[in-house]
Design a protein around this motif. Sequence first.
Motif, PDB file in Angstrom:
ATOM      1  N   ALA A 304       0.794  -1.151   0.045  1.00 36.16           N
ATOM      2  CA  ALA A 304      -0.142  -0.231   0.032  1.00 36.16           C
ATOM      3  C   ALA A 304       0.862   1.156  -0.051  1.00 36.16           C
ATOM      4  O   ALA A 304       0.351   2.181  -0.563  1.00 36.16           O
ATOM      5  N   ASN A 305       2.042   1.138   0.511  1.00 35.71           N
ATOM      6  CA  ASN A 305       3.064   2.384   0.524  1.00 35.71           C
ATOM      7  C   ASN A 305       3.355   2.752  -0.818  1.00 35.71           C
ATOM      8  O   ASN A 305       3.666   3.889  -1.184  1.00 35.71           O
ATOM      9  N   ALA A 306       3.454   1.640  -1.928  1.00 31.48           N
ATOM     10  CA  ALA A 306       3.388   2.014  -3.370  1.00 31.48           C
ATOM     11  C   ALA A 306       4.798   2.837  -3.598  1.00 31.48           C
ATOM     12  O   ALA A 306       4.723   3.483  -4.463  1.00 31.48           O
ATOM     13  N   SER A 307       5.734   2.246  -2.890  1.00 24.86           N
ATOM     14  CA  SER A 307       7.144   2.767  -3.208  1.00 24.86           C
ATOM     15  C   SER A 307       7.609   2.101  -4.480  1.00 24.86           C
ATOM     16  O   SER A 307       7.525   1.070  -4.598  1.00 24.86           O
ATOM     17  N   PRO A 308       8.384   3.037  -5.318  1.00 25.76           N
ATOM     18  CA  PRO A 308       8.991   2.064  -6.440  1.00 25.76           C
ATOM     19  C   PRO A 308      10.084   1.280  -6.076  1.00 25.76           C
ATOM     20  O   PRO A 308      10.536   0.342  -6.920  1.00 25.76           O
ATOM     21  N   ILE A 309      10.778   1.373  -4.775  1.00 25.99           N
ATOM     22  CA  ILE A 309      11.745   0.611  -4.310  1.00 25.99           C
ATOM     23  C   ILE A 309      11.630  -0.247  -3.407  1.00 25.99           C
ATOM     24  O   ILE A 309      12.208  -0.786  -2.323  1.00 25.99           O
ATOM     25  N   TYR A 343       3.433   7.079  -9.327  1.00 20.50           N
ATOM     26  CA  TYR A 343       4.247   7.097  -8.163  1.00 20.50           C
ATOM     27  C   TYR A 343       3.713   7.446  -6.881  1.00 20.50           C
ATOM     28  O   TYR A 343       2.647   8.590  -6.741  1.00 20.50           O
ATOM     29  N   LYS A 344       3.322   6.339  -5.814  1.00 19.88           N
ATOM     30  CA  LYS A 344       2.988   6.584  -4.683  1.00 19.88           C
ATOM     31  C   LYS A 344       1.382   6.932  -4.680  1.00 19.88           C
ATOM     32  O   LYS A 344       0.565   7.296  -4.097  1.00 19.88           O
ATOM     33  N   ASN A 345       0.801   6.025  -5.845  1.00 16.50           N
ATOM     34  CA  ASN A 345      -0.665   6.328  -6.449  1.00 16.50           C
ATOM     35  C   ASN A 345      -1.281   4.794  -6.541  1.00 16.50           C
ATOM     36  O   ASN A 345      -0.507   4.195  -7.504  1.00 16.50           O
ATOM     37  N   PRO A 411       6.494  -0.168  -9.029  1.00 18.66           N
ATOM     38  CA  PRO A 411       7.081  -1.666  -9.373  1.00 18.66           C
ATOM     39  C   PRO A 411       6.345  -2.116 -10.454  1.00 18.66           C
ATOM     40  O   PRO A 411       5.083  -1.979 -10.834  1.00 18.66           O
ATOM     41  N   LYS A 412       7.000  -2.980 -11.419  1.00 19.11           N
ATOM     42  CA  LYS A 412       6.333  -3.322 -12.783  1.00 19.11           C
ATOM     43  C   LYS A 412       6.984  -4.395 -13.319  1.00 19.11           C
ATOM     44  O   LYS A 412       7.991  -4.928 -13.258  1.00 19.11           O
TER      45      LYS A 412
END
Length: 484
Positions: A304-309, A343-345, A411-412
């Motif tokens: 849920a934090n949706a950080s790319p890292i 990003y964060k969405n 993340p993808k």
Amino acid sequence: MAIIEFLLNGVPKQCTVSPDTSILTLLREHLGTTGTKEGCASGDCGACTVAIGDLADTPRAYTSANACITPAHQLQGKALVTIEGLAAEGQLHPAQAAMIECHGSQCGFCTPGVVMSLFTLYESPDKDTLSLTPEQLEESLGGNLCRCTGYRPIRDAALQMHTHSYERPSWYNATLPKASSSSTNTQNSNECFFVQPTSLADLTAARLRFPDARLVAGGTDLWLESTQRLTPLDQLIDVTHVKELLTLKVDEFNNQSGWWVGAGVTYTQLEPLLNSHFPAFRHLLQRLGSQQIRNRGTLGGNIANASPIGDTPPVLLALGAWVELASTSGTRCLPLDHFFRGYKNTALAADEILSRIFIPKPSNTHALHAWKLSKRREDDISAVLGAFSYRLEKDTLHDVHIAFGGMDAIPKRALAMEKKLEGHKVTVDTFRAAQAAIAQDFTPMSDVRGSDVYRQQAAANLIERLYLTLSTPDQEVMLHAYAH
């Protein structure tokens, strides 16, 4: 404001503090208990390590936590042990005695946190202190930094704890004198509050009523907004008591067998499942934060934090995970690769929460690799993380799922790369084509952990590592280390 009732070293305590009070602040500024130190105020150094136990457990098990980033209100109905509580009637705890005998302390600032980590290691029901392995020691102490001793004396102390006799103090299994519950006052949306719902229905109702409130589970990332950015956290909904979010069960979903993992399940609680079915994922957890972080951090929070890292989303994407989103209107399920929007969405509506994650059970022929690149081996954030899931039959790749973290705003999945590998033989040309497809899948960012050029090359190198792993299965591709 709310009242917290808990045990501090066996003594009942009742405190009224603001929502954004950490355990460290509670101890040092409200209770005058200053043995627990503040070092980094970000959960990195371990100087503030304390032990938290559940009063319902018999015998009671204690887990380590960073007091600087753990909400004080989460002590409600719990047992807290600090450095002051270990010695009883003149008798030191074996962790303390061994540290003295092995000269494990010099300046002493980090020592309380080190001793508390050793305390939880000594008291752990699943660790045999007679035969601790180097891996177990590094896993237990990786979150405690010491700039004086060079760690060898601390490791010696850990290995010698069992040689010291010890009789647990009488308070060790103490309980609160009566059942208690925290009281909160949440009459309007402008108030300062900390609420702890105990059911999914109560949680979604609170979310609907207070859409701007922050959700907190482990707090391992959220609390940095308070300690590092000085952002007020004055409206918090705590999810750690919601029973539906704490479950882990085998189930069928979407014509697949697998596991529903509650969003509040911690990394430490997830370890037995990963050990049995996803050893590469479990291996990665050894590099996700420290033991203190893994004891508190949750799978749902990392998503849920949706950080790319974030470390877990790429692995879950490669495994084909789904997420369940809940609101007062019901639940809906999405593939994880539809959850991240930018990003964060995320796909979460204002009144929704992430309730569960479904991890499909892999077939016996499926393989999984999860490789993390970071500046430090332990307790560091990824620069690039690649996850690779596939079946190999007659030297041909099938069901290829590849995902990366650190390569884009989210993340993808690497769909173009997957297409170059799916149904193809393991050859140099096949993997060269997959490396060339990186540019179609990602637009890497540049930041303090690496430039876009570095990230492109690092991702290509991980594809190369996959090729070497497949083409030379009897050889170790990299110099072996337990958390490589």
